[in-house]
Motif scaffolding. Sequence first.
Motif, PDB file in Angstrom:
ATOM      1  N   LEU A   1       0.809  -1.210   0.000  1.00 31.60           N
ATOM      2  CA  LEU A   1       0.000   0.000   0.000  1.00 31.60           C
ATOM      3  C   LEU A   1       0.843   1.262   0.000  1.00 31.60           C
ATOM      4  CD1 LEU A   1      -3.004   0.859   0.191  1.00 31.60           C
ATOM      5  CD2 LEU A   1      -2.688   0.948   2.649  1.00 31.60           C
ATOM      6  N   PHE A   2       1.867   1.302   0.840  1.00 31.72           N
ATOM      7  CA  PHE A   2       2.658   2.525   0.983  1.00 31.72           C
ATOM      8  C   PHE A   2       3.610   2.785  -0.184  1.00 31.72           C
ATOM      9  CE2 PHE A   2       1.283   1.504   5.305  1.00 31.72           C
ATOM     10  CZ  PHE A   2       0.565   2.663   5.552  1.00 31.72           C
ATOM     11  N   PRO A   3       4.353   1.805  -0.688  1.00 32.73           N
ATOM     12  CA  PRO A   3       5.228   2.098  -1.832  1.00 32.73           C
ATOM     13  C   PRO A   3       4.455   2.458  -3.110  1.00 32.73           C
ATOM     14  CG  PRO A   3       5.889   0.041  -0.810  1.00 32.73           C
ATOM     15  CD  PRO A   3       4.616   0.469  -0.168  1.00 32.73           C
ATOM     16  N   SER A   4       3.223   1.969  -3.231  1.00 33.32           N
ATOM     17  CA  SER A   4       2.457   2.239  -4.449  1.00 33.32           C
ATOM     18  C   SER A   4       1.814   3.617  -4.434  1.00 33.32           C
ATOM     19  CB  SER A   4       1.377   1.178  -4.636  1.00 33.32           C
ATOM     20  OG  SER A   4       0.358   1.346  -3.670  1.00 33.32           O
ATOM     21  N   GLY A   5       1.926   4.327  -3.330  1.00 32.91           N
ATOM     22  CA  GLY A   5       1.308   5.633  -3.229  1.00 32.91           C
ATOM     23  C   GLY A   5      -0.151   5.544  -2.825  1.00 32.91           C
ATOM     24  N   MET A   6      -0.582   4.437  -2.324  1.00 33.89           N
ATOM     25  CA  MET A   6      -1.923   4.148  -1.814  1.00 33.89           C
ATOM     26  C   MET A   6      -3.024   4.168  -2.877  1.00 33.89           C
ATOM     27  SD  MET A   6      -2.370   5.777   1.887  1.00 33.89           S
ATOM     28  CE  MET A   6      -1.069   5.808   3.078  1.00 33.89           C
ATOM     29  N   PHE A   7      -2.964   5.071  -3.807  1.00 37.15           N
ATOM     30  CA  PHE A   7      -4.065   5.267  -4.748  1.00 37.15           C
ATOM     31  C   PHE A   7      -4.441   4.019  -5.545  1.00 37.15           C
ATOM     32  CE2 PHE A   7      -5.882   6.908  -8.728  1.00 37.15           C
ATOM     33  CZ  PHE A   7      -6.984   7.550  -8.194  1.00 37.15           C
ATOM     34  N   PRO A   8      -3.505   3.320  -6.201  1.00 36.91           N
ATOM     35  CA  PRO A   8      -3.902   2.164  -7.024  1.00 36.91           C
ATOM     36  C   PRO A   8      -4.541   1.031  -6.220  1.00 36.91           C
ATOM     37  CG  PRO A   8      -1.671   2.840  -7.574  1.00 36.91           C
ATOM     38  CD  PRO A   8      -2.077   3.619  -6.365  1.00 36.91           C
ATOM     39  N   LEU A   9      -3.989   0.714  -5.066  1.00 36.47           N
ATOM     40  CA  LEU A   9      -4.544  -0.393  -4.289  1.00 36.47           C
ATOM     41  C   LEU A   9      -5.873  -0.025  -3.652  1.00 36.47           C
ATOM     42  CD1 LEU A   9      -1.445  -2.051  -2.598  1.00 36.47           C
ATOM     43  CD2 LEU A   9      -2.907  -2.959  -4.368  1.00 36.47           C
ATOM     44  N   VAL A  10      -6.022   1.202  -3.210  1.00 40.52           N
ATOM     45  CA  VAL A  10      -7.290   1.627  -2.608  1.00 40.52           C
ATOM     46  C   VAL A  10      -8.392   1.635  -3.665  1.00 40.52           C
ATOM     47  CG1 VAL A  10      -8.471   3.563  -1.506  1.00 40.52           C
ATOM     48  CG2 VAL A  10      -6.196   2.906  -0.744  1.00 40.52           C
ATOM     49  N   ILE A  11      -8.082   2.116  -4.852  1.00 40.98           N
ATOM     50  CA  ILE A  11      -9.060   2.107  -5.943  1.00 40.98           C
ATOM     51  C   ILE A  11      -9.394   0.667  -6.345  1.00 40.98           C
ATOM     52  CG2 ILE A  11      -9.416   2.719  -8.380  1.00 40.98           C
ATOM     53  CD1 ILE A  11      -9.696   5.057  -6.406  1.00 40.98           C
ATOM     54  N   SER A  12      -8.384  -0.197  -6.417  1.00 42.20           N
ATOM     55  CA  SER A  12      -8.619  -1.600  -6.760  1.00 42.20           C
ATOM     56  C   SER A  12      -9.507  -2.283  -5.734  1.00 42.20           C
ATOM     57  CB  SER A  12      -7.292  -2.358  -6.862  1.00 42.20           C
ATOM     58  OG  SER A  12      -6.492  -1.806  -7.856  1.00 42.20           O
ATOM     59  N   TYR A  13      -9.239  -2.028  -4.463  1.00 45.63           N
ATOM     60  CA  TYR A  13     -10.056  -2.610  -3.388  1.00 45.63           C
ATOM     61  C   TYR A  13     -11.499  -2.122  -3.519  1.00 45.63           C
ATOM     62  CZ  TYR A  13     -11.349  -4.324   1.219  1.00 45.63           C
ATOM     63  OH  TYR A  13     -11.951  -4.996   2.251  1.00 45.63           O
ATOM     64  N   GLY A  14     -11.659  -0.828  -3.757  1.00 50.57           N
ATOM     65  CA  GLY A  14     -12.994  -0.265  -3.905  1.00 50.57           C
ATOM     66  C   GLY A  14     -13.753  -0.859  -5.080  1.00 50.57           C
ATOM     67  N   LEU A  15     -13.077  -1.051  -6.193  1.00 48.61           N
ATOM     68  CA  LEU A  15     -13.721  -1.667  -7.352  1.00 48.61           C
ATOM     69  C   LEU A  15     -14.111  -3.112  -7.072  1.00 48.61           C
ATOM     70  CD1 LEU A  15     -11.554  -0.273 -10.290  1.00 48.61           C
ATOM     71  CD2 LEU A  15     -13.933   0.279  -9.758  1.00 48.61           C
ATOM     72  N   LEU A  16     -13.230  -3.851  -6.403  1.00 53.75           N
ATOM     73  CA  LEU A  16     -13.525  -5.251  -6.093  1.00 53.75           C
ATOM     74  C   LEU A  16     -14.694  -5.384  -5.128  1.00 53.75           C
ATOM     75  CD1 LEU A  16      -9.940  -6.766  -5.881  1.00 53.75           C
ATOM     76  CD2 LEU A  16     -11.689  -7.213  -7.612  1.00 53.75           C
ATOM     77  N   MET A  17     -14.901  -4.362  -4.271  1.00 57.31           N
ATOM     78  CA  MET A  17     -16.050  -4.385  -3.363  1.00 57.31           C
ATOM     79  C   MET A  17     -17.354  -4.449  -4.148  1.00 57.31           C
ATOM     80  SD  MET A  17     -15.063  -1.745  -0.237  1.00 57.31           S
ATOM     81  CE  MET A  17     -16.446  -0.763  -0.614  1.00 57.31           C
ATOM     82  N   PHE A  18     -17.390  -3.786  -5.302  1.00 59.45           N
ATOM     83  CA  PHE A  18     -18.613  -3.747  -6.087  1.00 59.45           C
ATOM     84  C   PHE A  18     -18.680  -4.835  -7.155  1.00 59.45           C
ATOM     85  CE2 PHE A  18     -18.149   0.622  -4.521  1.00 59.45           C
ATOM     86  CZ  PHE A  18     -19.357   0.728  -3.852  1.00 59.45           C
ATOM     87  N   VAL A  19     -17.536  -5.318  -7.613  1.00 59.23           N
ATOM     88  CA  VAL A  19     -17.509  -6.305  -8.692  1.00 59.23           C
ATOM     89  C   VAL A  19     -17.714  -7.723  -8.169  1.00 59.23           C
ATOM     90  CG1 VAL A  19     -16.026  -7.341 -10.459  1.00 59.23           C
ATOM     91  CG2 VAL A  19     -16.094  -4.868 -10.182  1.00 59.23           C
TER      92      VAL A  19
END
Length: 67
Positions: A39-57
């Motif tokens: 989460l931290f090396p990626s800048g948080m944005f990609p993993l947080v967005i991916s998690y959010g998308l997976l919540m709905f998919v």
Amino acid sequence: MKKVTRSTHDRKIAGVLGGLSEWLGIHSSVVRVLFILFLFPSGMFPLVISYGLLMFVLSNEEDVLIE
């Protein structure tokens, strides 16, 4: 082939990581720690967005068992 679902019994927020750990066949704590470590090396944005998308998919585990 087993389908990736959101876990209903091993969830902290939405069950995405719990379901992913069941699909991979590893303990959910390992998946959660890896998620935090990446989460931290990626800048948080990609993993947080991916998690959010997976919540709905991804569907809930219960919904798949009923079908």
